[in-house]
Structures are given as structure tokens and as C-alpha cells.
Design an enzyme around this catalytic site. Sequence first.
Site, PDB file in Angstrom:
ATOM      1  N   MET A   1       0.290  -9.882   6.903  1.00 44.56           N
ATOM      2  CA  MET A   1      -0.828 -10.694   6.443  1.00 44.56           C
ATOM      3  C   MET A   1      -0.921 -11.943   7.308  1.00 44.56           C
ATOM      4  O   MET A   1       0.071 -12.670   7.460  1.00 44.56           O
ATOM      5  CB  MET A   1      -0.634 -11.040   4.974  1.00 44.56           C
ATOM      6  CG  MET A   1      -0.756  -9.809   4.081  1.00 44.56           C
ATOM      7  SD  MET A   1      -0.626 -10.163   2.312  1.00 44.56           S
ATOM      8  CE  MET A   1       1.133 -10.416   2.167  1.00 44.56           C
ATOM      9  N   MET A   2      -2.109 -12.166   7.843  1.00 48.92           N
ATOM     10  CA  MET A   2      -2.270 -13.228   8.829  1.00 48.92           C
ATOM     11  C   MET A   2      -1.951 -14.586   8.222  1.00 48.92           C
ATOM     12  O   MET A   2      -2.387 -14.900   7.123  1.00 48.92           O
ATOM     13  CB  MET A   2      -3.697 -13.202   9.396  1.00 48.92           C
ATOM     14  CG  MET A   2      -3.871 -12.044  10.372  1.00 48.92           C
ATOM     15  SD  MET A   2      -5.575 -11.640  10.681  1.00 48.92           S
ATOM     16  CE  MET A   2      -5.912 -12.731  12.026  1.00 48.92           C
ATOM     17  N   GLN A  53       1.755  -4.742  13.335  1.00 50.54           N
ATOM     18  CA  GLN A  53       0.370  -4.338  13.128  1.00 50.54           C
ATOM     19  C   GLN A  53      -0.501  -4.846  14.271  1.00 50.54           C
ATOM     20  O   GLN A  53      -0.485  -6.037  14.597  1.00 50.54           O
ATOM     21  CB  GLN A  53      -0.199  -4.853  11.808  1.00 50.54           C
ATOM     22  CG  GLN A  53      -1.570  -4.210  11.580  1.00 50.54           C
ATOM     23  CD  GLN A  53      -2.317  -4.734  10.381  1.00 50.54           C
ATOM     24  OE1 GLN A  53      -2.627  -5.906  10.298  1.00 50.54           O
ATOM     25  NE2 GLN A  53      -2.613  -3.846   9.444  1.00 50.54           N
ATOM     26  N   CYS A  83      -9.347  -5.017   8.031  1.00 49.91           N
ATOM     27  CA  CYS A  83      -9.611  -6.447   7.960  1.00 49.91           C
ATOM     28  C   CYS A  83     -11.094  -6.718   8.190  1.00 49.91           C
ATOM     29  O   CYS A  83     -11.646  -6.306   9.213  1.00 49.91           O
ATOM     30  CB  CYS A  83      -8.772  -7.176   8.998  1.00 49.91           C
ATOM     31  SG  CYS A  83      -8.996  -8.938   8.924  1.00 49.91           S
ATOM     32  N   LYS A 122      -3.793   1.508   8.674  1.00 49.82           N
ATOM     33  CA  LYS A 122      -4.121   0.944   7.354  1.00 49.82           C
ATOM     34  C   LYS A 122      -5.631   0.770   7.298  1.00 49.82           C
ATOM     35  O   LYS A 122      -6.224   0.143   8.184  1.00 49.82           O
ATOM     36  CB  LYS A 122      -3.425  -0.395   7.157  1.00 49.82           C
ATOM     37  CG  LYS A 122      -3.763  -1.072   5.836  1.00 49.82           C
ATOM     38  CD  LYS A 122      -2.728  -2.140   5.505  1.00 49.82           C
ATOM     39  CE  LYS A 122      -3.084  -2.918   4.262  1.00 49.82           C
ATOM     40  NZ  LYS A 122      -3.951  -4.079   4.571  1.00 49.82           N
ATOM     41  N   HIS A 154      -6.010   0.647   1.511  1.00 48.63           N
ATOM     42  CA  HIS A 154      -6.367  -0.436   0.586  1.00 48.63           C
ATOM     43  C   HIS A 154      -7.546   0.115  -0.223  1.00 48.63           C
ATOM     44  O   HIS A 154      -8.631   0.332   0.322  1.00 48.63           O
ATOM     45  CB  HIS A 154      -6.733  -1.688   1.383  1.00 48.63           C
ATOM     46  CG  HIS A 154      -7.111  -2.865   0.532  1.00 48.63           C
ATOM     47  ND1 HIS A 154      -7.472  -4.076   1.064  1.00 48.63           N
ATOM     48  CD2 HIS A 154      -7.195  -3.015  -0.812  1.00 48.63           C
ATOM     49  CE1 HIS A 154      -7.754  -4.928   0.082  1.00 48.63           C
ATOM     50  NE2 HIS A 154      -7.609  -4.301  -1.056  1.00 48.63           N
ATOM     51  N   GLY A 195      -3.391  -2.479  -2.774  1.00 44.35           N
ATOM     52  CA  GLY A 195      -4.503  -3.192  -3.391  1.00 44.35           C
ATOM     53  C   GLY A 195      -4.254  -3.482  -4.857  1.00 44.35           C
ATOM     54  O   GLY A 195      -4.209  -2.563  -5.672  1.00 44.35           O
ATOM     55  N   GLY A 216       0.998  -6.760  -1.206  1.00 46.03           N
ATOM     56  CA  GLY A 216       0.640  -7.856  -0.327  1.00 46.03           C
ATOM     57  C   GLY A 216       0.814  -9.186  -1.026  1.00 46.03           C
ATOM     58  O   GLY A 216       1.883  -9.802  -0.974  1.00 46.03           O
TER      59      GLY A 216
HETATM   60  C1  FMN Z   1      -3.757 -14.256   3.667  1.00 47.84           C
HETATM   61  C2  FMN Z   1      -3.924 -12.773   3.862  1.00 47.84           C
HETATM   62  C3  FMN Z   1      -3.881 -12.245   5.130  1.00 47.84           C
HETATM   63  C4  FMN Z   1      -4.027 -10.875   5.333  1.00 47.84           C
HETATM   64  N1  FMN Z   1      -3.892 -10.377   6.589  1.00 47.84           N
HETATM   65  C5  FMN Z   1      -3.897  -9.033   6.775  1.00 47.84           C
HETATM   66  C6  FMN Z   1      -3.606  -8.475   8.050  1.00 47.84           C
HETATM   67  O1  FMN Z   1      -3.332  -9.184   9.025  1.00 47.84           O
HETATM   68  N2  FMN Z   1      -3.618  -7.127   8.161  1.00 47.84           N
HETATM   69  C7  FMN Z   1      -3.879  -6.307   7.077  1.00 47.84           C
HETATM   70  O2  FMN Z   1      -3.840  -5.082   7.218  1.00 47.84           O
HETATM   71  N3  FMN Z   1      -4.149  -6.812   5.883  1.00 47.84           N
HETATM   72  C8  FMN Z   1      -4.147  -8.154   5.702  1.00 47.84           C
HETATM   73  N4  FMN Z   1      -4.392  -8.655   4.459  1.00 47.84           N
HETATM   74  C9  FMN Z   1      -4.704  -7.731   3.348  1.00 47.84           C
HETATM   75  C10 FMN Z   1      -3.436  -7.309   2.625  1.00 47.84           C
HETATM   76  O3  FMN Z   1      -2.573  -6.622   3.525  1.00 47.84           O
HETATM   77  C11 FMN Z   1      -3.763  -6.344   1.482  1.00 47.84           C
HETATM   78  O4  FMN Z   1      -4.370  -5.191   1.991  1.00 47.84           O
HETATM   79  C12 FMN Z   1      -4.681  -6.957   0.446  1.00 47.84           C
HETATM   80  O5  FMN Z   1      -4.324  -8.298   0.150  1.00 47.84           O
HETATM   81  C13 FMN Z   1      -4.671  -6.118  -0.837  1.00 47.84           C
HETATM   82  O6  FMN Z   1      -3.358  -5.916  -1.301  1.00 47.84           O
HETATM   83  P1  FMN Z   1      -2.688  -6.874  -2.427  1.00 47.84           P
HETATM   84  O7  FMN Z   1      -3.603  -6.863  -3.604  1.00 47.84           O
HETATM   85  O8  FMN Z   1      -1.358  -6.250  -2.692  1.00 47.84           O
HETATM   86  O9  FMN Z   1      -2.594  -8.236  -1.835  1.00 47.84           O
HETATM   87  C14 FMN Z   1      -4.242 -10.013   4.234  1.00 47.84           C
HETATM   88  C15 FMN Z   1      -4.295 -10.556   2.947  1.00 47.84           C
HETATM   89  C16 FMN Z   1      -4.145 -11.913   2.756  1.00 47.84           C
HETATM   90  C17 FMN Z   1      -4.176 -12.479   1.350  1.00 47.84           C
END
Ligand code: FMN
Length: 319
Positions: A1-2, A53, A83, A122, A154, A195, A216
Site C-alpha cells: 500500500m503506497m 508490486q 489502483c 492483483k 479486490h 477487500g 490491507g
Molecule cells: C493508503 C493505501 C494505499 C494503497 N496502495 C496500494 C498499492 O500500492 N497497491 C495495491 O494493489 N493496492 C493498494 N491499496 C489497496 C489495498 O491493497 C486494498 O486492495 C484495499 O485497501 C482493500 O482492502 P482492505 O479493505 O483490506 O484495505 C492501497 C490502500 C490504501 C488504504
Amino acid sequence: MMDWTDRHCRFFHRQLTSHALLYTEMVVADAVIQGARERLLGFDDVEHPVALQLGGSDPAKLAEAARIGEAFGYDEINLNVGCPSDRVQSGTFGACLMKVPDLVADCVAAMKATVTIPVTVKCRIGVDEQDPELALDALANGVFAAGADTLWVHARKAWLEGLSPKENRDIPPLDYDRVYRLKAKKPNEFIGINGGLQSLEEARAHLDHVDGAMLGRAAYHTPGILAGVDAAFYGARPEAFDFAGLIDAMADYSARHIERGGRLGHVTRHMVGLFHGLPGARRYRQILSTDANRPGAGPDVLKTAFAAVEFGGRAAEAA
Ligand SMILES: Cc1cc2nc3c(=O)[nH]c(=O)nc-3n(C[C@H](O)[C@H](O)[C@H](O)COP(=O)(O)O)c2cc1C
């Protein structure tokens, strides 16, 4: 996650679980090829297993970036097809690639031809007006035919116009059944779900339908749940987690980071949610959010913050 799962975050999460696969932030292929590689890709040996990634849509560049990632020692290369941010769309990568599954398949094929470590993808269930029944099947068919080792889904759409990246993680409704149906059609492929998962119990329930579960935000905001992962999913003996040992390890790690010119806050910003729900967690969080960010703050601040937390009525130092 960025901006979240940087190397400090991953080091911290690895102290909580030996086995869960950790993912880097997305790094664009061009940056890997042209950029400051050690800064972008450097990681600590203890982070294994760790996946890099990548973002991009040029098969040759992705193959080159994957080659570099493999040489750095990553255990897996993952391609971001999920993304939705504007910046990402302008570079033609991320979720908008859901519309060009053949190109995604070409990207996977090029990476597979270049590296020996697993290549994974992903994605979302679809974008914009796409029908998720067709869009996800097309993407999955393409990437698995190209040799992808895993597809993480997701389980919601992304809207490329009109929703911010943050809204795109909350507003489009989750559709876990769509991912289950994909798995039912592809019993021999590894398909994971992502998700909205808030707990290990929720993750466990999904494993009746799919092969993997990815957390995440819950893992980031309440990292303490990761302390249960090894026992819940990897057959480790359930035992009380040694939080004092964790804080010592993180203090030592922070000291090394500071010696190299870093700041305590770079490490501790990922740790503020660790004791969520315990008495004293608020004070712990406050100390990390303020004192840990003062110029010159040292690892002792982390220990002071920990001392504010109570376990079963006992101060952390005594627990
Ligand atoms: C701050 C932030 C940065 C994210 N950056 C990425 C990323 O770089 N690559 C990616 O595949 N998903 C990224 N995501 C999405 C998460 O990997 C994830 O798919 C999404 O938050 C849903 O899952 P969760 O409900 O478990 O958080 C990011 C999410 C957040 C909150």
C-alpha cells in the site's frame, strides 16, 4: 500500500507474523529501471517472504523491472491492476488495465519469461460500466493462460471517473460472491480475495471459498491482529505474543535506522495502532504521534510509550 507498507512497516509486521506474505508499495516499472534502486527496492532480509508490486503496462519494461526485483531477492512479483488514482491512469497502469486484458496477459507472459519467482496479479472485479461477470473472467483467463501463479481480487469495482482513490476503496459495493464464482470455475488456479476484511475470523471464512485472503487497512491500522496469523493459518502453536520483545526489537531496529540518518518517526508511524483496544493505548498512541516525531527523538520514546499500555491490569513493563 503506497506510503504505508514501506520497508519499516514490513519489518514491523514481520515481527508479528513469520509466515504471512508481505507486499511492498507499488513501484512503477520505469522508476525501478531508471531510479534510485536501493531506495526504492532495498529491504531487510527478515522481511521474507516479501513480494514486490509493480505498476506498468509495457511488457518489456515490466519484464526488466521484474528481473531487477528478482535480483534484489524478492520472493514474488505482483502486477497492479487495481489502483484507480489519476496519476496511475495517466501512465496507463493500475485498474484501467481491466479494460485491456490481452495487454495484461502480455505483461504477465513477458515477466514469466524473465523470472523464475512467482508472477502474480492483483485486480478489481471490473471498472466503470464493465460487467464484472465478463470483465473478471476475461482478465483471469488471460493472466492464467499467460502463466500467472496467483490472482488476487479486490472484490469491488473501481470507478475511474468521479471517485477519489479513497472513495474507490469504500464506495463501490463489495461482491465476494463474484470472486467465489471465479474460483469455482477455476479450481486449479490460486485465487485470493481482498477487500473489507476486518479480522482473521473473516479471513478464515473466505478460505472455504477461495485459496487466500489479503488484509490491507485492517492489518495496517490494527497490526496486533497479525500476531494471531501464524497460529490461525500456518499451524504454529498458539502462545501469548511477546509484546515486550517486539518493542525491544523495534527499538533496536529504530536505533539502527537513526544511526543511518533516519528518524524515529519513520518507523513508529506504522506502530500507532498496535495496542488498539487495550487500556493505555490512547496514551501510547499520543506519545508516538508527538514525542516520537520531535527532532532527535530516540528509541527510548518507544519504550516510554509502551510503558503506558496495560495488559490484564498490569503495566506493560511488568507484563
Ligand atoms: C493508503 C493505501 C494505499 C494503497 N496502495 C496500494 C498499492 O500500492 N497497491 C495495491 O494493489 N493496492 C493498494 N491499496 C489497496 C489495498 O491493497 C486494498 O486492495 C484495499 O485497501 C482493500 O482492502 P482492505 O479493505 O483490506 O484495505 C492501497 C490502500 C490504501 C488504504
